[in-house]
Design an enzyme around this catalytic site. Structure first.
Site, PDB file in Angstrom:
ATOM      1  CD  GLU A   1      70.957  33.478  27.015  1.00  0.00           C
ATOM      2  OE1 GLU A   1      69.787  33.746  26.699  1.00  0.00           O
ATOM      3  OE2 GLU A   1      71.556  32.459  26.605  1.00  0.00           O
TER       4      GLU A   1
ATOM      5  CB  THR B   1      79.793  55.775  14.714  1.00  0.00           C
ATOM      6  OG1 THR B   1      80.730  55.001  15.461  1.00  0.00           O
ATOM      7  CG2 THR B   1      80.508  56.502  13.604  1.00  0.00           C
ATOM      8  CD  GLU B   2      75.988  54.156  13.458  1.00  0.00           C
ATOM      9  OE1 GLU B   2      76.116  54.041  14.698  1.00  0.00           O
ATOM     10  OE2 GLU B   2      76.658  53.499  12.640  1.00  0.00           O
TER      11      GLU B   2
ATOM     12  CD1 TRP C   1      61.334  58.474  31.330  1.00  0.00           C
ATOM     13  CD2 TRP C   1      62.176  60.553  31.336  1.00  0.00           C
ATOM     14  NE1 TRP C   1      61.301  58.945  32.628  1.00  0.00           N
ATOM     15  CE2 TRP C   1      61.815  60.209  32.655  1.00  0.00           C
ATOM     16  CE3 TRP C   1      62.721  61.813  31.093  1.00  0.00           C
ATOM     17  CZ2 TRP C   1      61.981  61.088  33.735  1.00  0.00           C
ATOM     18  CZ3 TRP C   1      62.890  62.685  32.163  1.00  0.00           C
ATOM     19  CH2 TRP C   1      62.523  62.317  33.466  1.00  0.00           C
TER      20      TRP C   1
ATOM     21  CG  LEU D   1      81.752  47.626  37.709  1.00  0.00           C
ATOM     22  CD1 LEU D   1      81.150  46.345  37.146  1.00  0.00           C
ATOM     23  CD2 LEU D   1      80.648  48.646  37.972  1.00  0.00           C
TER      24      LEU D   1
ATOM     25  NE  ARG E   1      66.181  63.608  20.917  1.00  0.00           N
ATOM     26  CZ  ARG E   1      65.927  62.301  20.854  1.00  0.00           C
ATOM     27  NH1 ARG E   1      64.695  61.861  20.718  1.00  0.00           N
ATOM     28  NH2 ARG E   1      66.914  61.435  20.939  1.00  0.00           N
TER      29      ARG E   1
ATOM     30  CG  ASP F   1      67.027  53.536  22.706  1.00  0.00           C
ATOM     31  OD1 ASP F   1      67.266  54.757  22.543  1.00  0.00           O
ATOM     32  OD2 ASP F   1      66.434  52.847  21.851  1.00  0.00           O
TER      33      ASP F   1
ATOM     34  CG  HIS G   1      70.135  63.067  26.339  1.00  0.00           C
ATOM     35  ND1 HIS G   1      69.907  61.771  25.931  1.00  0.00           N
ATOM     36  CD2 HIS G   1      69.976  63.840  25.232  1.00  0.00           C
ATOM     37  CE1 HIS G   1      69.618  61.773  24.634  1.00  0.00           C
ATOM     38  NE2 HIS G   1      69.647  63.015  24.186  1.00  0.00           N
TER      39      HIS G   1
END
Ligand code: IPE
Ligand code: IPE
Ligand code: MG
Length: 240
Positions: A208, A67-68, A26, A132, A34, A21, A38
């Site tokens: 956590e 989704t939002e 930033w 990974l 914006r 986020d 990204h």
């Protein structure tokens, strides 16, 4: 001293999930659009993935698009989608070089066909890798996933595959998009927001949680190592 040296390599979290986020803020703080944030965030994805792979984390899930997020201005959605396609295509050789397998969770049917095809191609091309597993959460929302699982289970019960009383948390987890992935041990959210924003609601039950004010485009390897170090200082009790 880097946090890397402070980490106990024998007690790593198996699965780290990150809410990436702060890209927009930033960029705004620097007087840019914006989308510039990204774009800058792609380098953080690269660094974080590399760091997780190097240290020996088994699963890294990155919340890339919710989704939002479809409700954002069309220009931003389009920019995010093309960034996604370009990055996936460009990074496939590096993923293979680093033995990283790509996977995706979310309502992938909602992605534009071009994005879905590139994504599927990268998933197939990296399927044999054994290091990974990098999981991208795309068009993902936990409530969507849970409702889907409920529907599936209802159908199976109606069909007579099993009885209602046989439904337990193990069976339920098998109907989620994360069925082949262990629950996250550590969840990180960048940029200072203290919320979950519809991310892995079921799977985070005993994770956590770690919050950092660092905006995602500034997140680097040592920020990940620091989160792992803080994770190792905590005592996980699992209610016992
Ligand atoms: C995270 O950064 C990236 C996505 C959600 C796609 P944001 O775009 O949410 O940036 P902020 O939170 O508005 O700063
Ligand atoms: C969560 O961030 C989704 C992703 C990082 C992809 P948002 O910026 O969309 O969430 P809110 O609006 O702060 O809750
Ligand atoms: Mg945000």
């Amino acid at each position: 001293m880097s946090y890397l040296e402070k980490i106990d390599k024998t007690r790593l979290p198996r699965h780290i999930a990150i809410i990436m986020d702060g890209n927009g803020r930033w960029a705004k703080e620097r007087g840019y659009e914006r989308i510039f944030g990204h774009q800058a965030g792609v380098e953080s994805v690269r660094q974080t993935t590399e760091a997780a792979a190097e240290i020996g984390v088994e699963y890294l899930t990155l919340y890339a698009f919710s989704t939002e997020n479809w409700e954002r201005p069309q220009a931003e959605v389009d920019a995010l989608m093309s960034l996604l396609v370009d990055s996936i295509q460009r990074e496939t050789p590096t993923l293979n070089k680093n033995n990283i397998r790509l996977a995706a969770i979310g309502n992938l049917n909602r992605l534009p066909a071009g994005v879905r095809e590139k994504l599927q191609a990268c998933i197939s091309e990296t399927a044999k890798n054994t290091g990974l597993t990098l999981v991208l959460a795309l068009s993902y929302s936990a409530r969507w996933e849970i409702v889907n699982a409920v529907r599936e289970i209802c159908e199976e019960v109606e069909r007579g595959d099993y009885l209602r009383d046989e439904i337990d948390d193990r069976l339920f987890a098998q109907r989620l998009t994360t069925r082949s992935i262990p629950d996250p041990d550590l969840m990180i959210r960048t940029s200072g927001e203290l919320r979950i924003s519809n991310f892995l609601l079921w799977q985070l039950a005993y994770a956590e949680l770690y919050f950092t004010p660092v905006h995602w485009p500034d997140f680097r390897k040592d920020d990940l190592y620091r989160a792992i170090y803080e994770f190792q200082r905590r005592e996980r009790r699992f209610g016992k």
